[in-house]
Design an enzyme around this catalytic site. Structure first.
Site, PDB file in Angstrom:
ATOM      1  N   SER A  24      37.333  -8.375  -6.001  1.00 43.37           N
ATOM      2  CA  SER A  24      36.077  -8.989  -6.418  1.00 43.37           C
ATOM      3  C   SER A  24      36.371 -10.089  -7.436  1.00 43.37           C
ATOM      4  O   SER A  24      37.203 -10.953  -7.182  1.00 43.37           O
ATOM      5  CB  SER A  24      35.172  -7.884  -6.970  1.00 43.37           C
TER       6      SER A  24
ATOM      7  N   HIS B 137      31.433  -4.135  -0.219  1.00 44.19           N
ATOM      8  CA  HIS B 137      32.232  -4.970  -1.104  1.00 44.19           C
ATOM      9  C   HIS B 137      33.444  -4.217  -1.657  1.00 44.19           C
ATOM     10  O   HIS B 137      34.262  -4.823  -2.349  1.00 44.19           O
ATOM     11  CB  HIS B 137      31.338  -5.460  -2.256  1.00 44.19           C
TER      12      HIS B 137
ATOM     13  N   ASP C 244      30.069  -8.130   4.121  1.00 43.72           N
ATOM     14  CA  ASP C 244      30.085  -7.956   2.667  1.00 43.72           C
ATOM     15  C   ASP C 244      29.000  -8.848   2.100  1.00 43.72           C
ATOM     16  O   ASP C 244      29.092 -10.072   2.192  1.00 43.72           O
ATOM     17  CB  ASP C 244      31.473  -8.340   2.121  1.00 43.72           C
TER      18      ASP C 244
END
Lengths: 115, 706, 265
Positions: free
Chosen positions: C95, C245, C217
């Site tokens: 991320s 995610h 995602d």
């Protein structure tokens, strides 16, 4: 510097005229007004032919106006004649191809074609 | 998992029919009996999903005895879902479908739970809730919002991750209960907390204004302090200080951001009243004890999350600034006199100017009590000329020292701006007619034009200056020679000569003690100096003079006193220290443009460089000074020479700030600014250090690459 | 300051093995890697840490100015690598840590052997000619949601789930702080994360990189992953057959296999 909107043309074309130096010092105060400056217009031309200086701060304003126009579905062009500083900067940041025209007449033609 | 029939940890939801800890059915392996939940829904093994992958066998479908449980599940006041661990919806009850305004086939198998939430909830789910659920296997009453055709519906979400059936597969049971009341309650608490934070922020901002005003010096100091502390910190995006002029009219004195105009009809109201709101502008009167000194005009930030203006705070700011302006006016009346006094006291100081450096060494003779007559002096004659003198009064002792002092002062006295070295020597000839002890003194006097590096020099019976070029071999300057002071043969006209310095070139002036030895001739001494100096050109100025005196004098044979002065021209330099305030950008650009034009830059090159420098300074102000306007940014422009035989002129612009570089590549406009710099100049170099960041722009003066 | 304590650094695996550094993303902490990191312990030195403000990090080290941009977090990472005095490391960033890794590798390429970017996004907000997946208004809504959860988050921090019935594999003390950032810091970190634009930093990277992208995602859509792949010279991209995610939790075996294959190649 100054930034003012001329009265709209009959077909909803609005011309914004910026003069003087559009730099990081003056632009932040204008950014929040971008949406209201173009609100209600059917097409918008930002005339930078009277602007003597444009930096990345000024580019931010152009960008903000372009987005506000896109949100409102209004085509948008920037009058920045070839050979002037604003044009050079718009070319440097890759926005000239999409947005810049040489004079107001060309802007009107492009905007009416786009509209 | 243990049963919680009484929901001990959720006493406030006794009616909660489908608490996620109870998705079980009687034959669930971990929950052999739940007699108190006979109506418990048949979930997730409902009839619509006989092929449900996690539930390979359910022979009793759809004739499952607890069809009514399914009904209860469907009509539960809470929205109920089952999900795959990756969030894909396997089943959803009627309540959820009604809320979302969707049909079952729109949801089941294709949607994820996060797709049913508002954007904030979606991100919260993906970044916090889903990982939390996967690791902890449950979530309790998290506030999120469901998208519905009628707008957002605040809900509290609870979920458990559990093994389905007796297979290895896992499912997530989710219950969403409408949370309108709790959400409102939370919002009120959050609003109350915000309000408390706001008043604290305002109080702190007002204290900052008071502190800044109490330190401000002069009217402009007060205006700057106001703009620094009472604009952005109090929620305005731009501010202008308008001051009352001698004619009683208001005119803008200082601005931060775009000038905020005073639009009619504010004047009458402002003079007599509190801060007044005109459109998006707030006009704050700055009243002193007897007069209205001016108006602080603010453009309020009306962006998302902007604070509303606080009349109380702005009233207090106006009153304090008015009193500060009272003081400032009184101060400025006295300041003119003080400044003159200060200048006269500093007159004996050596000048500091970025355009040149100098270094000196003085060594007394072997008999320390015998004061010598050697001296050096450095002073400016006019804006752009620095004068250097090295001289030697004949003799020793107090008389020579006094004569030296008189002669040193005399040189300063007669070397007016515009008076060349030869003429200075001529005037000194007249002076030594009156001062017997100074007669036959020798001296070398050079005047360096800081703008172009041209040196005019004259030697009155003194040893020749030694030119130490930045590149190439040193050589003596044998021009401009004439007799010692007061020794006039024939004509009284003194001669002078010129030599052109380049950036970094140096001139060494010295007294004879450096080269004269008993056992060697003068020519030999000069040769030794030349060969000693040749390898030293890479050293700093002070190191050069120390090394030279060390090498030449530490042989024990030196007896006379020695004085050495090294003058180094930095090249044509523009140096400005600007306050960390974007309003300084525009004047700085004009100055830099003019400087580049004087250096012969073509218009396009100059404008590109000005653009790049402006970007660099804006970056330094915004990101290198951490929003602290009391910081400064230094801008230095100099002309240097490229390496290589052509030695083409190259412009170096250095922008230095006290911040750290790594804190500033994050947002698009910064990246854009840096992109512009890189596009228009030959080289952009970032030099971070412990004390700050230097950004160096390097570009050929003519025919740059861009 | 003790950098290792500040970032709650843990080092496991084979001493002297080639180092792999796992960096968690916005929202949680190093436990995000609990199904991935152990697979590398046999051959690698495995470094795990928490960003300042998350997990077991030193909250007092949170500096609103330094940590107002991803560069501040990148600087933290470089300080950790320096403190451990590691040879060039494989940096696995999930991320927002993908971009933190990009910034750190651009700054100090000699510290990095490979980058593995899991669900990267150089800019979350749409821009002219660029689709990041979110409008500015949507991000503002996120920040508002976080405000709404102020109380809920505080409650999360307090021991309200005492009666949690089962915690397979993990003792409660281990997960106590998981995904429970200090709310004020979380809000600022969200602002920093979702308003940053690091597109211009991608071409600065010379370190070879692997982009790992979930099939679906909503935070970092596949087209954003492709954008990162296309703007990172010499990068490779693998699309994982999972949604969401956090493939490091939802499909750890795929993440392990993709990283191992990439490092073996």
């Amino acid at each position: 510097m100054t930034l003012r909107a001329l009265p709209d043309e009959a077909d909803g074309l609005r011309v914004l005229v910026a003069t003087g130096e559009l730099d990081a010092a003056v632009v932040p105060a204008l950014l929040p007004r971008a949406a209201s400056l173009v609100a209600g217009a059917r097409a918008v031309a930002l005339d930078l032919s009277g602007a003597t200086f444009l930096d990345s701060g000024g580019v931010r304003l152009v960008d903000q106006l372009a987005r506000a126009c896109a949100d409102g579905g209004a085509p948008f062009r920037v009058v920045a004649p070839r050979g002037t500083r604003p044009r050079r900067v718009l070319e440097l940041v890759g926005m000239a191809d999409a947005l810049a025209v040489d004079d107001l007449g060309a802007a009107v033609t492009a905007l009416r074609a786009a509209g | 998992m243990t049963g919680h029939p009484e929901h001990p940890e959720h006493p406030e939801h006794p009616e909660h029919p489908e608490h996620p800890e109870h998705p079980e059915h009687p034959e669930h392996p971990e929950h052999p009996e739940h007699p108190e939940h006979p109506e418990h829904p048949e979930h997730p093994e409902h009839p619509e999903h006989p092929e449900h992958p996690e539930h390979p066998e359910h022979p009793e479908h759809p004739e499952h005895p607890e069809r009514s449980a399914r009904e209860a599940w469907e009509r539960s006041p809470s929205a109920l879902l089952t999900l795959r661990p990756d969030g894909t919806v396997l089943d959803a009850n009627r309540t959820l479908l009604d809320w979302a305004g969707l049909e079952r086939e729109d949801v089941v198998g294709s949607r994820t739970l996060s797709g049913l939430l508002t954007v904030g909830g979606r991100i919260f789910w993906e970044t916090h809730l889903a990982p939390l659920l996967l690791v902890e296997r449950r979530l309790d009453e998290v506030a999120v919002e469901v998208r519905t055709p009628r707008g957002r519906l605040p809900v509290l979400m609870s979920a458990v991750l559990t093994t389905a059936g007796d297979g290895p597969a896992e499912v997530v049971h989710v219950a969403l209960s409408s949370a309108g009341d709790r959400s409102r309650y939370e919002r009120e608490l959050v609003a109350a907390r915000r309000e408390a934070e706001r008043s604290e922020t305002r109080l702190r901002a007002l204290q900052a204004v008071t502190a800044a005003l109490s330190r401000a010096v002069g009217v402009d100091g007060v205006a700057d302090a106001l703009l620094r502390t009472a604009v952005a910190p109090l929620g305005a995006s731009a501010g202008t200080v308008w001051l009352t002029g001698e004619d009683g009219g208001l005119s803008p004195r200082r601005s931060t951001g775009a000038v905020v105009e005073l639009r009619p009809p504010p004047f009458g109201e402002v003079v007599h009243g509190e801060p007044v709101l005109v459109g998006e502008d707030l006009l704050v009167p700055l009243r002193g004890q007897t007069a209205l000194h001016g108006v602080l005009a603010l453009t309020l930030d009306r962006g998302a999350g902007a604070e509303p203006p606080s009349v109380d705070v702005h009233t207090a700011v106006g009153q304090q600034a008015g009193l500060a302006l009272d003081r400032a006016h009184r101060y400025e009346e006295r300041a003119g006199i003080a400044e003159q006094l200060q200048r006269s006291l500093l007159a004996g100081e050596h000048p500091h100017d970025e355009r040149f450096t100098f270094a000196t060494v003085y060594r007394p003779g072997v008999e320390a009590l015998e004061v010598g007559g050697d001296w050096f002096d450095v002073f400016t004659a006019g804006e752009d000329v620095v004068s250097v003198v090295v001289g030697d009064v004949v003799g020793r002792g107090l008389g020579a020292a006094v004569a030296m002092g008189q002669l040193r002062s005399a040189v300063r006295a007669v070397a007016d701006p515009g008076t060349g070295p030869a003429q200075v020597l001529s005037r000194l000839d007249r002076f030594v007619d009156q001062v017997e002890a100074a007669r036959t003194a020798t001296l070398v006097h050079a005047q360096l034009d800081l703008g172009d590096g041209c040196v005019r020099y004259a030697c009155a019976g003194h040893l020749p200056p030694l030119l130490l070029p930045a590149q190439g071999a040193p050589r003596y300057l044998w021009g401009g020679r004439s007799t010692p002071l007061g020794v006039v043969l024939g004509t009284r006209d003194r001669g002078e000569d010129t030599v052109q310095l380049g950036p970094g070139d140096r001139l060494l002036l010295y007294t004879d003690g450096l080269v004269e030895r008993r056992e060697q001739g003068l020519d030999e001494g000069l040769d030794v100096l030349l060969s000693t100096a040749a390898p030293l050109h890479g050293l700093g100025a002070q190191e050069v003079v120390e090394s030279l005196t060390g090498a030449l004098l530490d042989d024990g044979n030196a007896r006379d006193d020695v004085c050495v002065l090294l003058l180094s021209w930095s090249g044509p330099v523009l140096e400005r220290r600007v306050a960390a305030d974007l309003t300084g950008l525009s004047p700085l650009r004009r100055e830099l443009g003019a400087w580049l034009a004087e250096r012969g830059a073509e218009e396009e090159t100059a404008e590109d460089l000005v653009l790049a420098a402006s970007e660099a300074v804006a970056n330094a102000v915004e990101h290198g000074c951490g929003g602290r306007p009391e910081q400064h940014v230094t801008v230095r422009a100099e002309l240097t020479r490229a390496a290589g035989p052509a030695r083409d002129p190259v412009v170096l612009i250095t922008v230095a700030d006290p911040g750290r570089w790594r804190a500033r590549t994050a947002s698009d406009e910064r990246g854009r600014g840096l992109g512009i710099m890189r596009a228009v100049v030959d080289e952009v170099r970032v030099e971070p250090s412990d004390t700050g960041t230097r950004l160096v722009l390097r570009h050929a003066l003519r025919g740059g690459a861009a | 300051m003790d950098v290792l304590r500040r970032n709650n650094v843990t080092v496991t695996g084979r001493p002297g093995g080639p180092p792999v550094v796992f960096a968690h993303g916005f929202g949680c902490d190093q436990l995000m890697w609990r199904h991935v990191a152990p697979a590398f312990e046999a051959d690698h030195r495995v470094v795990l840490f928490d960003h300042v403000g998350a997990g077991g990090s030193d909250l007092a080290a949170y500096d609103p100015v330094r940590h107002s941009s991803l560069d501040g977090y990148a600087a933290d990472v470089l300080e950790v690598l320096e403190a451990l005095d590691l040879p060039p490391a494989v940096f696995v960033g999930h991320s927002v840590s993908a971009m933190i890794g990009v910034l750190a590798a651009a700054e100090r390429p000699e510290r990095f052997a490979h980058l593995v970017l899991v669900g990267p996004s150089p800019r979350y907000v749409d821009d002219t000619g660029y689709r990041g997946g979110f409008s500015r208004e949507e991000i503002d809504e996120l920040l508002a949601t976080m405000d709404d959860n102020y109380l809920g988050w505080s409650a999360h921090v307090a021991p309200m789930i005492m009666g949690v019935p089962e915690r397979p594999e993990l003792g409660r003390e281990l997960t106590d702080s998981f995904c429970r950032t200090d709310p004020a810091i979380a809000r600022r970190f969200a602002r920093t994360t979702f308003l940053s634009d690091n597109r211009a930093d991608l071409p600065r990277v010379r370190t070879p990189a692997l982009v790992l992208q979930s099939r679906e995602d909503v935070i970092a859509p596949p087209e954003v992953g492709r954008y990162v792949h296309e703007h990172l010279a010499g990068s490779e991209m693998v699309v994982l057959d999972t949604t969401g995610h956090c493939p490091n939790l939802s499909a750890p075996e795929q993440v392990v296999a993709a990283v191992a294959d990439y490092l073996a190649a």
